[in-house]
Design a protein around this motif. Structure first.
Motif, PDB file in Angstrom:
ATOM      1  N   GLY A   1       0.742  -1.168  -0.019  1.00 19.72           N
ATOM      2  CA  GLY A   1      -0.011  -0.077   0.122  1.00 19.72           C
ATOM      3  C   GLY A   1       0.871   1.374   0.144  1.00 19.72           C
ATOM      4  O   GLY A   1       0.400   2.242  -0.552  1.00 19.72           O
ATOM      5  N   ARG A   2       2.069   1.180   0.936  1.00 17.83           N
ATOM      6  CA  ARG A   2       2.852   2.455   0.897  1.00 17.83           C
ATOM      7  C   ARG A   2       3.552   2.600  -0.494  1.00 17.83           C
ATOM      8  O   ARG A   2       3.767   3.817  -0.942  1.00 17.83           O
ATOM      9  CB  ARG A   2       3.749   2.307   1.994  1.00 17.83           C
ATOM     10  N   ARG A   3       3.835   1.452  -1.175  1.00 16.47           N
ATOM     11  CA  ARG A   3       4.515   1.672  -2.624  1.00 16.47           C
ATOM     12  C   ARG A   3       3.556   2.113  -3.500  1.00 16.47           C
ATOM     13  O   ARG A   3       3.742   3.284  -4.472  1.00 16.47           O
ATOM     14  CB  ARG A   3       4.909   0.297  -2.989  1.00 16.47           C
ATOM     15  N   ALA A   4       2.226   1.827  -3.557  1.00 20.81           N
ATOM     16  CA  ALA A   4       1.028   2.336  -4.312  1.00 20.81           C
ATOM     17  C   ALA A   4       0.872   3.696  -4.172  1.00 20.81           C
ATOM     18  O   ALA A   4       0.887   4.494  -5.064  1.00 20.81           O
ATOM     19  CB  ALA A   4      -0.043   1.210  -4.371  1.00 20.81           C
ATOM     20  N   LEU A   5       0.718   4.081  -3.002  1.00 22.35           N
ATOM     21  CA  LEU A   5       0.670   5.573  -2.483  1.00 22.35           C
ATOM     22  C   LEU A   5       1.935   6.410  -3.152  1.00 22.35           C
ATOM     23  O   LEU A   5       1.514   7.500  -3.603  1.00 22.35           O
ATOM     24  CB  LEU A   5       0.507   5.721  -1.088  1.00 22.35           C
ATOM     25  N   ALA A   6       2.942   5.950  -2.849  1.00 21.84           N
ATOM     26  CA  ALA A   6       4.078   6.596  -3.216  1.00 21.84           C
ATOM     27  C   ALA A   6       4.298   7.003  -4.871  1.00 21.84           C
ATOM     28  O   ALA A   6       4.356   7.830  -5.226  1.00 21.84           O
ATOM     29  CB  ALA A   6       5.465   6.059  -2.734  1.00 21.84           C
ATOM     30  N   SER A   7       3.610   5.675  -5.442  1.00 23.47           N
ATOM     31  CA  SER A   7       3.908   5.976  -7.063  1.00 23.47           C
ATOM     32  C   SER A   7       2.685   6.759  -7.317  1.00 23.47           C
ATOM     33  O   SER A   7       3.131   7.721  -8.509  1.00 23.47           O
ATOM     34  CB  SER A   7       3.556   4.352  -7.771  1.00 23.47           C
TER      35      SER A   7
END
Length: 119
Positions: free
Chosen positions: A22-28
């Motif tokens: 989820g953090r990776r998706a939000l950062a992307s």
């Protein structure tokens, strides 16, 4: 008679927890507009540098230095008084790859030889 308590019970408060995915998706998603803006800047700004076109042949132009108060129109009228200034301005813009009509004093402009010989 029995009474029933109808008051809503408060739901337990939970903190939002993001997984690593989820953090990776939000950062992307957050970085996407910046990546798009940089990509557009690189593509539009680097076009002239990456061009495979050859430059103008030597001797096909002369140069003039822009003086204070000069504009493309006044330069066009000065170097080619017999020609239509609109055509001369267009040729100067194309030859010098000018993005706008903004000139700076001391700037050197190439003038197509076909117009420079008329003066």
């Amino acid at each position: 008679m029995t009474t029933i308590d109808v008051r809503p019970t408060p739901s337990p408060r939970t903190r939002l927890r993001l997984t690593r995915r989820g953090r990776r998706a939000l950062a992307s998603v957050t970085a996407l507009p910046a990546v798009v803006a940089v990509s557009i800047a690189v593509i539009s700004g680097g076009g002239a540098l990456a061009s495979s076109e050859a430059g103008a042949p030597q001797g096909s132009f002369t140069s003039v230095t822009v003086m204070s108060g000069d504009s493309l129109w006044t330069i066009a009228e000065e170097v080619a008084p017999q020609a239509d200034p609109r055509d001369v301005v267009d040729a100067i813009i194309r030859l010098n790859a000018l993005g706008s009509g903004q000139l700076d004093a001391g700037q050197t402009l190439a003038i197509p030889a076909e117009y420079a010989t008329e003066s």
